[in-house]
Motif scaffolding. Structure first.
Motif, PDB file in Angstrom:
ATOM      1  N   ASP A   7       0.874  -1.172   0.000  1.00 30.65           N
ATOM      2  CA  ASP A   7       0.000   0.000   0.000  1.00 30.65           C
ATOM      3  C   ASP A   7       0.910   1.221   0.000  1.00 30.65           C
ATOM      4  N   LEU A  28      -5.620   8.378 -10.872  1.00 28.57           N
ATOM      5  CA  LEU A  28      -6.380   7.157 -10.586  1.00 28.57           C
ATOM      6  C   LEU A  28      -7.813   7.147 -11.121  1.00 28.57           C
ATOM      7  N   VAL A  52      -8.693   1.044  -6.343  1.00 26.17           N
ATOM      8  CA  VAL A  52      -7.731   1.607  -5.391  1.00 26.17           C
ATOM      9  C   VAL A  52      -8.494   2.456  -4.370  1.00 26.17           C
ATOM     10  N   PHE A  69      -3.366   4.991   0.136  1.00 29.77           N
ATOM     11  CA  PHE A  69      -3.877   4.212  -0.995  1.00 29.77           C
ATOM     12  C   PHE A  69      -3.823   2.747  -0.564  1.00 29.77           C
ATOM     13  N   SER A  71      -3.919  -0.288  -1.563  1.00 27.43           N
ATOM     14  CA  SER A  71      -3.796  -1.214  -2.683  1.00 27.43           C
ATOM     15  C   SER A  71      -2.348  -1.248  -3.145  1.00 27.43           C
ATOM     16  N   THR A  74      -1.198   0.681  -7.812  1.00 30.25           N
ATOM     17  CA  THR A  74      -1.162   2.136  -7.970  1.00 30.25           C
ATOM     18  C   THR A  74      -0.110   2.467  -9.028  1.00 30.25           C
TER      19      THR A  74
END
Length: 129
Positions: A7, A28, A52, A69, A71, A74
């Motif tokens: 992340d 994003l 995300v 974020f 996730s 990215t």
């Protein structure tokens, strides 16, 4: 090959929600941040077809806002890459971890990125605020 972080979390010295929303939209394809409780905003962007989740927490550490974020999908491999892009896009000081944290690492050492490209390691002790 550099390992992709699970992340990404960066800390923003100051942030305009409008500027942040523009940056998140371009990076994003994220809709604008929406309120998610006192001092919190969230949205869900996507990168290369993966969702995300994004969380902004105002005044998370010594007046800095935390942008997380949740996730590993990215545009950035590391917190530092994200911080570099955010500092330029948002024209504000950005801080992040020096790298992946391991037991024994100094928890007060962070990476500071300033608009214009100046960056380096700093001491940023937790004041408890």
């Amino acid at each position: 090959m550099m390992e992709r972080y699970p992340d990404i979390e960066i800390y923003l010295a100051s942030v305009s929600l409008d500027a942040l929303n523009e940056w998140l939209k371009s990076a994003l394809i994220a809709p604008p941040l929406s309120p998610a409780g006192k001092g919190k905003w969230k949205t869900r962007g996507q990168y290369q077809g993966d969702c995300v989740p994004v969380l902004l927490v105002d005044k998370a550490a010594d007046g800095f806002a935390s942008l997380w974020f949740d996730s590993n999908h990215t545009p950035w491999m590391t917190d530092q890459e994200c911080a570099q892009q955010a500092a330029e896009a948002l024209q504000t000081e950005v801080r992040c971890s020096l790298g992946g944290w391991h037991p024994g690492d100094d928890p007060d050492r962070f990476w500071q990125v300033l608009p214009g490209g100046k960056e380096g390691a700093i001491e940023w002790p937790d004041s408890g605020r």
